[in-house]
Write a protein that holds these residues in place. Sequence first.
Motif, PDB file in Angstrom:
ATOM      1  N   LEU A   1      -0.756 -36.554 -52.757  1.00 42.43           N
ATOM      2  CA  LEU A   1      -0.402 -37.961 -52.868  1.00 42.43           C
ATOM      3  C   LEU A   1      -1.474 -38.837 -52.226  1.00 42.43           C
ATOM      4  N   ASN A   2      -1.952 -38.458 -51.043  1.00 41.35           N
ATOM      5  CA  ASN A   2      -2.951 -39.271 -50.347  1.00 41.35           C
ATOM      6  C   ASN A   2      -4.285 -39.293 -51.091  1.00 41.35           C
ATOM      7  N   ASP A   3      -4.697 -38.132 -51.613  1.00 39.32           N
ATOM      8  CA  ASP A   3      -5.961 -38.091 -52.357  1.00 39.32           C
ATOM      9  C   ASP A   3      -5.862 -38.913 -53.638  1.00 39.32           C
ATOM     10  N   LEU A   4      -4.709 -38.857 -54.288  1.00 36.88           N
ATOM     11  CA  LEU A   4      -4.521 -39.639 -55.507  1.00 36.88           C
ATOM     12  C   LEU A   4      -4.599 -41.139 -55.192  1.00 36.88           C
ATOM     13  N   ARG A   5      -3.989 -41.544 -54.098  1.00 36.58           N
ATOM     14  CA  ARG A   5      -4.033 -42.959 -53.714  1.00 36.58           C
ATOM     15  C   ARG A   5      -5.459 -43.382 -53.380  1.00 36.58           C
ATOM     16  N   ASP A   6      -6.232 -42.482 -52.737  1.00 33.39           N
ATOM     17  CA  ASP A   6      -7.627 -42.796 -52.430  1.00 33.39           C
ATOM     18  C   ASP A   6      -8.463 -42.983 -53.696  1.00 33.39           C
ATOM     19  N   ASP A   7      -8.099 -42.255 -54.761  1.00 36.73           N
ATOM     20  CA  ASP A   7      -8.841 -42.366 -56.021  1.00 36.73           C
ATOM     21  C   ASP A   7      -8.677 -43.734 -56.664  1.00 36.73           C
ATOM     22  N   ILE A   8      -7.470 -44.271 -56.586  1.00 33.41           N
ATOM     23  CA  ILE A   8      -7.102 -45.420 -57.418  1.00 33.41           C
ATOM     24  C   ILE A   8      -7.761 -46.712 -56.940  1.00 33.41           C
ATOM     25  N   VAL A   9      -8.368 -47.415 -57.898  1.00 36.92           N
ATOM     26  CA  VAL A   9      -9.002 -48.719 -57.664  1.00 36.92           C
ATOM     27  C   VAL A   9      -8.449 -49.702 -58.696  1.00 36.92           C
ATOM     28  N   PRO A  10      -7.982 -50.892 -58.223  1.00 41.47           N
ATOM     29  CA  PRO A  10      -7.885 -51.314 -56.828  1.00 41.47           C
ATOM     30  C   PRO A  10      -6.758 -50.579 -56.114  1.00 41.47           C
ATOM     31  N   LEU A  11      -6.804 -50.637 -54.784  1.00 46.21           N
ATOM     32  CA  LEU A  11      -5.832 -49.924 -53.961  1.00 46.21           C
ATOM     33  C   LEU A  11      -4.407 -50.375 -54.274  1.00 46.21           C
ATOM     34  N   VAL A  12      -3.483 -49.410 -54.370  1.00 50.86           N
ATOM     35  CA  VAL A  12      -2.071 -49.727 -54.584  1.00 50.86           C
ATOM     36  C   VAL A  12      -1.288 -49.292 -53.356  1.00 50.86           C
ATOM     37  N   SER A  13      -0.142 -49.899 -53.162  1.00 48.37           N
ATOM     38  CA  SER A  13       0.696 -49.514 -52.023  1.00 48.37           C
ATOM     39  C   SER A  13       1.320 -48.156 -52.294  1.00 48.37           C
ATOM     40  N   MET A  14       1.703 -47.480 -51.220  1.00 46.86           N
ATOM     41  CA  MET A  14       2.351 -46.177 -51.379  1.00 46.86           C
ATOM     42  C   MET A  14       3.662 -46.319 -52.136  1.00 46.86           C
TER      43      MET A  14
ATOM     44  N   ASN B   1      -3.282 -45.243 -65.503  1.00 41.79           N
ATOM     45  CA  ASN B   1      -4.361 -44.940 -64.571  1.00 41.79           C
ATOM     46  C   ASN B   1      -4.120 -43.628 -63.842  1.00 41.79           C
ATOM     47  N   ILE B   2      -2.881 -43.413 -63.459  1.00 46.59           N
ATOM     48  CA  ILE B   2      -2.531 -42.158 -62.770  1.00 46.59           C
ATOM     49  C   ILE B   2      -2.764 -40.966 -63.691  1.00 46.59           C
ATOM     50  N   ILE B   3      -2.343 -41.081 -64.943  1.00 49.21           N
ATOM     51  CA  ILE B   3      -2.541 -39.984 -65.898  1.00 49.21           C
ATOM     52  C   ILE B   3      -4.026 -39.691 -66.046  1.00 49.21           C
ATOM     53  N   TYR B   4      -4.835 -40.739 -66.189  1.00 48.65           N
ATOM     54  CA  TYR B   4      -6.273 -40.529 -66.318  1.00 48.65           C
ATOM     55  C   TYR B   4      -6.836 -39.834 -65.074  1.00 48.65           C
ATOM     56  N   TRP B   5      -6.408 -40.262 -63.883  1.00 49.98           N
ATOM     57  CA  TRP B   5      -6.935 -39.650 -62.665  1.00 49.98           C
ATOM     58  C   TRP B   5      -6.517 -38.185 -62.543  1.00 49.98           C
ATOM     59  N   LEU B   6      -5.275 -37.888 -62.900  1.00 55.58           N
ATOM     60  CA  LEU B   6      -4.838 -36.490 -62.827  1.00 55.58           C
ATOM     61  C   LEU B   6      -5.600 -35.632 -63.832  1.00 55.58           C
ATOM     62  N   ALA B   7      -5.961 -36.205 -64.977  1.00 48.99           N
ATOM     63  CA  ALA B   7      -6.755 -35.469 -65.964  1.00 48.99           C
ATOM     64  C   ALA B   7      -8.178 -35.236 -65.445  1.00 48.99           C
ATOM     65  N   ILE B   8      -8.733 -36.221 -64.765  1.00 40.56           N
ATOM     66  CA  ILE B   8     -10.085 -36.079 -64.193  1.00 40.56           C
ATOM     67  C   ILE B   8     -10.074 -35.055 -63.059  1.00 40.56           C
ATOM     68  N   GLU B   9      -9.062 -35.111 -62.208  1.00 37.57           N
ATOM     69  CA  GLU B   9      -8.973 -34.183 -61.076  1.00 37.57           C
ATOM     70  C   GLU B   9      -8.794 -32.740 -61.531  1.00 37.57           C
ATOM     71  N   ARG B  10      -8.010 -32.537 -62.609  1.00 37.39           N
ATOM     72  CA  ARG B  10      -7.829 -31.237 -63.272  1.00 37.39           C
ATOM     73  C   ARG B  10      -6.983 -30.237 -62.503  1.00 37.39           C
ATOM     74  N   GLU B  11      -6.900 -30.330 -61.199  1.00 37.87           N
ATOM     75  CA  GLU B  11      -6.089 -29.419 -60.399  1.00 37.87           C
ATOM     76  C   GLU B  11      -5.078 -30.231 -59.612  1.00 37.87           C
ATOM     77  N   PRO B  12      -4.007 -29.592 -59.101  1.00 39.23           N
ATOM     78  CA  PRO B  12      -3.002 -30.346 -58.346  1.00 39.23           C
ATOM     79  C   PRO B  12      -3.644 -31.168 -57.234  1.00 39.23           C
ATOM     80  N   VAL B  13      -3.260 -32.444 -57.155  1.00 45.79           N
ATOM     81  CA  VAL B  13      -3.866 -33.354 -56.195  1.00 45.79           C
ATOM     82  C   VAL B  13      -2.781 -33.937 -55.299  1.00 45.79           C
TER      83      VAL B  13
END
Length: 962
Positions: A157-170, A143-155
């Motif tokens: 930690l907080n923004d990446l956590r906001d993206d992820i559904v369902p919410l994961v702990s830090m 899921n993280i790999i997919y989100w980083l590919a969608i974001e395309r630019e350096p993201v």
Amino acid sequence: MLSRSSMSGYKDGYKGYGTLLRNIGEIKHQSCLLLTSREKPREIPPLEGKILPVRSMQVTGMGEEEGRKLLEKDDLRGSDDVWKKFIDLYSGNPLALKLASEPIRDLFDREIEAFLAQNEAVVGDLSNLLDQQFNRLSDLEQNIIYWLAIEREPVSLNDLRDDIVPLVSMAELLEALKSLHRRSMVETSGTAHFYLQPVIMEYAIDRFVEQVIAQLSQENIESADDIKLLISHAMMKAQAQDDVRDTEIRLILQPVEERLHATLEKRGTEQKLKKILSLLRAARPRISGYAAGNILNLLVRLNADLQEYDFSDITVWQAYLQGVSLHNVNFARANLAKSVFTDTFGSIFSVALSSNGEWLAAGTANGEVRVWTTANATPLLSLRGHTEWVRAVAFSPCEDIIASGSEDQTVRLWDVHTAHCLNVLRDHNSRVYSVAFSPDGSILASGSDDQTIRLWDVHTGECLKVLQEHSGRVYSVAFSPRGDVIASGSADQTIRLWSIDNGACLHTLSGHTNWVRSVAFSPNSNMIASGSADQTIRMWDADTGTHIRTLEGHSNRVWSVAFSPDGSTLASGSDDQTIRLWNAHTGECRKILYDSRVYSLAFSPNQKHSIIASGSDGQTVRLWDTNKGACIRTLQGHGSRIYSVAFHPDGDLLASGSEDRMVRLWDIRKETHRTLGGHSHWVWSVAFSPDGMLLASGSEDRTVRVWNVSNGESLQTLNGHANRVYSVAFSPDGKTLASSSGDQTVKVWEISSGKCLATLQGHSSRVYSVAFHPNGSMLASGGDDQTVKVWQISSAKCLRTLQGHTNRVRSVTFSPDGNRIVSSSDDKTIVVWESDSGRPLRVLKEHINWVWSVAFSPDGNVIASGSEDETVLLWNAHTGDCIRVLRGHGSMYSVAFHPHGSILASGSHDGNISLWNVQTGECLQTLRSDRPYEHMNITGVEGLPDSQKAMLKELGAIDNQP
């Protein structure tokens, strides 16, 4: 050897290797073990360190020279730029380069450029290798790999956590990122920012698209588990920077839509997506995620008719809905967080950025000052009080006050925190074009059409000084960074430098050959830049006034110039629809950014941000990254003012010209309309030919169009005016057409050929209105120069000039018998003149604001007038008595009598056309074209600030909450 789980480390049967590595690192011995791996074993990190026996080195990718040497034997061909692009694509990874070289050699005749043109970096054995690595990742890691590919630019930690559904702990997120970094799947940048290498990004996008298509292509979708990826990831982030979002659309959303369309066709795809929406609505508890936003974005891509679609009671995140018609769509109780909508502002004449770069302000054609956050374009404030276009905005240095200057002749000071108007400065007697704060924020300067610069005490509102030497309107004012000098640019083609202390003119800078629209000081006070309607920028020595150099490149008027905070770059915005970035010291043009007509530019004063804001034609505000040369954010407005109305000679049709660029033909009996599109800007005027077969329209886009009334076809486009066309009128025989313009001329056109027969010159400023005498021998025109002129058409000569108004003349018309001319003005009066002598017969004074339009009834007994005061007045044309007051809902820009005289039409600021009974004053009918969000249900919506809900309601949305 290694397992899919990052926690367990090894597959069954291979755990002894971990014990071996740990022992080698912990037990004293004289041997040396060299281990290479794409992934660092979990036993290594606790054992490594400067004084510990284990060392590790992250091997970075090869540079261009090493990469070329590695592939020397493959004899690949390409220029230096192509080689660099190729090696950067694979981040210099030797194995990836070797694997990619094989298809280049075998399939592309060794030509690297031909291979790169395919946009397929993941080929052959490289794909298999990445499959192996990806399949070993946990669900969260994938899921993280997919989100980083969608974001395309350096993201972050907080923004990446906001993206992820369902919410994961830090803790879970950090553990997964640590594992991915150890496996060389994720790179780090700066402080806790994460991104993917290009080839991994491409692989992840391809895999993501295939999996989304597979989930959507299932014959039976019965539960959320069947569409997990559609729920957990956004195919497009609505709030992403424009360039990133465009790439997401091209690489993800578009391929998914095309594959579905090819398999299911449009109807089948819509049915599939509707079924998923029903599943989401029925789910209890509500499913949080991106599925509904993805579906809505796919439907927009499909050009689906969204009327009556039901998104109620579901989460609709990351839907990009700017410019999308959402008539009758149901969003009741939906969560619309992170979605983007069209705004309500009109064209933008001025932009400003706060000193910390966090707020963006704009002056609009609606008379509002709008304020947004720059980070995500969240609407913050809508400051209302001006009654005309806001030409200038500026933040005070301490960011607590916004100043605005308007065509309503006032300057307003606003409290940024409370949105209250602190003061209204009223001493100017014409439009205010520019405002600027002194560096310490204590003084405000304003430049006006009245040819003066006024200096105001910000705290008391007292006018401290009036600077008067310009012989034309003052378009721009700017303080020097030291605060001791003001520069002003004028329609008299000069720049003047003034002493703040005594108000003396220190220097007059001459050289431009047309109006000077903008001036700016460099941050170190050494230079002044000026932009002009002569299509050039000039650089001047600020101390001596000496001309340094001229920057050429724009192909039309330069409206705005601005220096970067460090003074190294100068930006210029032009009518040629470009922003140019210049080296301020050499004059070299570094970059060209393509926009619409650019009225205003502002650099972020914060040197950490390389951001420019532009206010443009077409109701847009844009934010640009000057390093990338890319637009990162677009705010889109919408306007619906009715500027002109005209009845067809038979009385059944009514034409209207609007702020939304459209001409509409209304059947007033059926209350239906046809829309004629073709103009690229506001439509200021419409007029029917006497036989009713043709319709003419004049526009802000400087053209006149002639339309076939029966089929709506555009027959001709008449080009020749150098500025906006304010008014059009047919001659009584229908053979010629007159048009008046902001270029100070009236033109007479032959309808049959489109040829310009004559250009009437004599007005010294904009010409707002033109009308034919009933016998067709004469024309009357009214203008910004406060005069009415009467012209003989055959000789193109001005017969007489009627003077008496004390402000711009907005409208002129002849009485049906031709004996009288009536004119209306911003001086709040209507004057009735004798046509032959030009003698004023009477002055009608009842309006309390500008009078935009006047019309005679067909029998000549009644005059109607529409005003900024939101009323239409009916006057006895013979006595001058006001016989009826018709109250509307906004400024009344245009009035027209029905051919039978019993009905009056008025077009207003609020987008309504009202039809009035002339005898009783009753409003018989209201015509309105649908706004973008007409009857869109937002009752109980979540995730939107109140300011945005109010904006949606202005665009037609309904909220049934009490």
